[in-house]
Design an enzyme around this catalytic site. Structure first.
Site, mmCIF file in Angstrom:
data_model
loop_
_atom_site.group_PDB
_atom_site.id
_atom_site.type_symbol
_atom_site.label_atom_id
_atom_site.label_comp_id
_atom_site.label_asym_id
_atom_site.label_seq_id
_atom_site.Cartn_x
_atom_site.Cartn_y
_atom_site.Cartn_z
ATOM 1 N N GLY A 490 0.826 -1.196 0.000
ATOM 2 C CA GLY A 490 0.000 0.000 0.000
ATOM 3 C C GLY A 490 0.862 1.248 0.000
ATOM 4 O O GLY A 490 1.762 1.412 -0.808
ATOM 5 N N ASP A 491 0.601 2.151 0.956
ATOM 6 C CA ASP A 491 1.377 3.396 1.058
ATOM 7 C C ASP A 491 2.312 3.367 2.262
ATOM 8 O O ASP A 491 2.642 4.395 2.830
ATOM 9 C CB ASP A 491 0.432 4.589 1.164
ATOM 10 C CG ASP A 491 -0.501 4.484 2.365
ATOM 11 O OD1 ASP A 491 -0.531 3.415 3.000
ATOM 12 O OD2 ASP A 491 -1.191 5.478 2.665
#
Length: 607
Positions: A490-491
């Site tokens: 993800g981030d």
């Protein structure tokens, strides 16, 4: 002109072998004599092994008998029930004299102890061997041993039974001269007049001293092997292979001599093998192994004892006979040798070239020497081998390329090219080991992008992927070459900082990361700001394992994000904040309780 093939050459060579037929009878007599000598030596060795095993078991039984004598002394139960090891106690001192006498008359005894059931297995009487003398442990130096198997298992025995421990290296605290020595412990319950077990008597035996005494009358050319019930070497001609389990590397007799496996499976009680019949299992030796139980049969304790004798010593007589046979066929051998030399030069040269090419399969210089132009079977074989080598090389090149690609895909993030979680955990664990060895620290920075979800929702996943790639490049630009940055998914990104600079540099690096990620990004003509929240955990202050360091950094990151985005927070500071909040809550609760108590006292006169 057609050259003779390999079949013709081999036919001529085999014809020459007929010259050696005259030595067949002598060779048979030589082999028969060798077999007879080896069989007799094996039976003698097996008998000696069984006798040595009986002596070992008898010695252990004698130790058990001594323990029972000490346990049956009338004052033993009284001291075990009523004494606490402190102050003066006449009965205890009388027992101590008896224990001291046993230690003096049995130099292989390392410790004798009377341990009570009460007081968590407290030692009441204890004598240790310290150098050449005895050391009595008294008073506050006596230890609680109730957690050891040789105490709580013996306490569960009925009176008269003998507990026999596994053979191990003594690492108990304060063991004096017994520390670090191979030890066998025997224990027996101490019962009062009502038959209740109130304590145990434990004798620690110096296994090395005991075995040295038992081996004293063996022939000098005998090699002795001794293992416990799991197969760990306790005695071996190579001392470095003994007690491997105590040094973190187990050396098992089943691995060194595979023929001994039935002894541990208890399908056989004795094994006899020699290098004449089975050279791979007994190279150059005659070996005899027996399984010998010792101690209480209910404890399933046994040893495997083995004796070995060099095969060369056993076959010395057969070698004399062999010398005479050799002289008898020597004349015929000279003729055979001359013929073999002539034909060997013609046959072995191309075979040597092929063997060299096989051992250097992908070396071009080895292929150049192959007899590819020959018209006989050797030439056909060489050409086939060359074609096969080229095909294998081509396939191996493709396979290696695929393997490298798979390894990279398994350990790196496909979007950013950064290490993935699996590879980062490996690097972090290695860094922890190295930092522990060098007594240095390291830091883990958990980086979470603050506005990535809005960017993804507003501009789409393709723009989001490009943002992640740019973030990865910026992180690598901020960090030193020795630092590691990975994408967890993800981030979320994670950074590892090693070396002496990690403690001081962690916050500065976190600040630089936030600065570079706060800079405006332009993607496909769209301007956007990402920003990041960072949590910091440090080794060894915050944790000593890779998983806990990640969890602590993650917790600090979420606290930083909760307190306001685009910030960083150390896990240590987070803990301090939580402690201050808890302390403030406790003080507030105490103040409220004081006010309630004051209000209650003022209300009583009014009532």
């Amino acid at each position: 002109m057609i050259r003779p093939g390999l079949t013709v050459k081999l036919s001529v060579l085999l014809a020459c072998i007929g010259v050696l037929a005259s030595g067949a009878t002598g060779y048979y007599a030589y082999r028969a004599n060798r077999t007879m000598l080896v069989n007799e030596a094996g039976h003698s060795l097996l008998t000696s092994t069984e006798l040595l095993g009986q002596r070992f078991s008898s010695s252990i039984d004698d130790v058990g008998a001594d323990a029972q004598v000490l346990a049956s002394l009338p004052s033993a139960a009284e001291v075990a029930q009523t004494d606490d090891g402190l102050g003066k106690n006449a009965a205890r001192e009388q027992l101590a004299q008896v224990y001291s006498s046993f230690m003096i008359h049995h130099p292989e005894y390392l410790q004798i102890r009377l341990i009570a059931r009460q007081h968590y297995g407290l030692e009441l009487i204890r004598f240790d061997r310290d150098g050449d003398g005895l050391a009595r442990v008294q008073g506050n130096s006596l230890q609680e041993k109730g957690q050891f198997a040789y105490v709580f298992e013996t306490l569960a025995f009925s009176p008269g039974r003998i507990y026999t421990s596994p053979i191990s290296v003594n690492h108990e605290y304060g063991a004096h001269g017994a520390e670090g020595k191979p030890t066998l412990r025997l224990g027996t319950p101490v019962a009062n007049a009502g038959g209740e077990v109130v304590g145990v008597v434990v004798i620690d035996v110096d296994l090395a001293g005991l075995l040295k005494r038992l081996q004293s009358d063996l022939p000098s050319d005998y090699q002795v092997y001794l293992t416990n019930e799991w197969g760990d070497f306790l005695v071996h001609p190579d001392a470095s292979k003994t007690f491997g389990f105590d040094r973190g590397r187990r050396v098992l007799i089943q691995d060194s001599f595979s023929v001994t496996k039935p002894l541990f499976e208890q399908s056989q009680s004795e094994i006899l093998v020699n290098g004449l019949v089975k050279p791979k299992q007994a190279a150059g030796q005659v070996l005899a192994f027996v399984r010998r139980p010792f101690g209480d049969s209910a404890g399933n304790r046994f040893i495997v004892l083995g004796l070995a004798k060099p095969l060369e010593d056993v076959l010395s007589g057969a070698n004399l006979l062999g010398d005479r046979i050799v002289r008898m066929v020597l004349v015929f051998s000279v003729l055979a040798l001359a013929l073999a030399v002539l034909f060997a030069r013609a046959l072995t040269k191309p075979l040597h070239l092929l063997a060299h090419a096989a051992t250097h399969l992908f070396a071009e210089h080895a292929m150049e020497t192959l007899p590819l132009k020959r018209t006989d079977e050797i030439g056909v074989l060489a050409r086939c081998f060359d074609r096969l080598r080229r095909e294998i090389k081509s396939q191996m090149d493709v396979l290696h390329a695929k393997q490298r690609e798979l390894v990279h895909l398994a350990t790196h993030d496909g979007l950013t090219g950064l290490p993935n979680r699996m590879l980062f955990i490996q690097k972090l664990e290695s860094a922890i080991d190295e930092a522990t060895r060098r007594q240095e620290g390291l830091a883990v920075l958990f980086v979470d992008l603050d506005r990535f979800k809005q960017i993804n929702d507003q501009f789409g996943h393709s723009i989001g992927d490009k943002v992640l790639a740019v973030v990865a490049r910026r992180l690598k630009q901020v960090l030193c070459t020795a630092d590691v940055v990975a994408r967890l998914g993800g981030d979320e990104f994670i950074v590892l900082i090693e070396g002496p600079r990690s403690v001081e540099a962690a916050q500065a690096i976190a600040s630089r990361i936030m600065d570079t990620l706060n800079e405006t990004l332009v993607m496909d003509g769209q301007s956007m700001n990402v920003g990041a929240s960072i949590g910091i955990s440090q080794f060894p202050d915050d944790s000593g394992t890779a998983e806990e360091l990640l969890l602590n950094a993650d917790a600090a990151m979420y606290a930083a994000k909760s307190g306001g985005r685009c910030a960083y927070l150390r896990y240590h500071d987070l803990l301090e904040t939580r402690r201050r909040e808890q302390h403030a809550q406790q003080e507030e609760a105490q103040a409220r309780a004081g006010k309630d108590a004051t209000a209650g006292r003022e209300a009583e006169p009014m009532a």
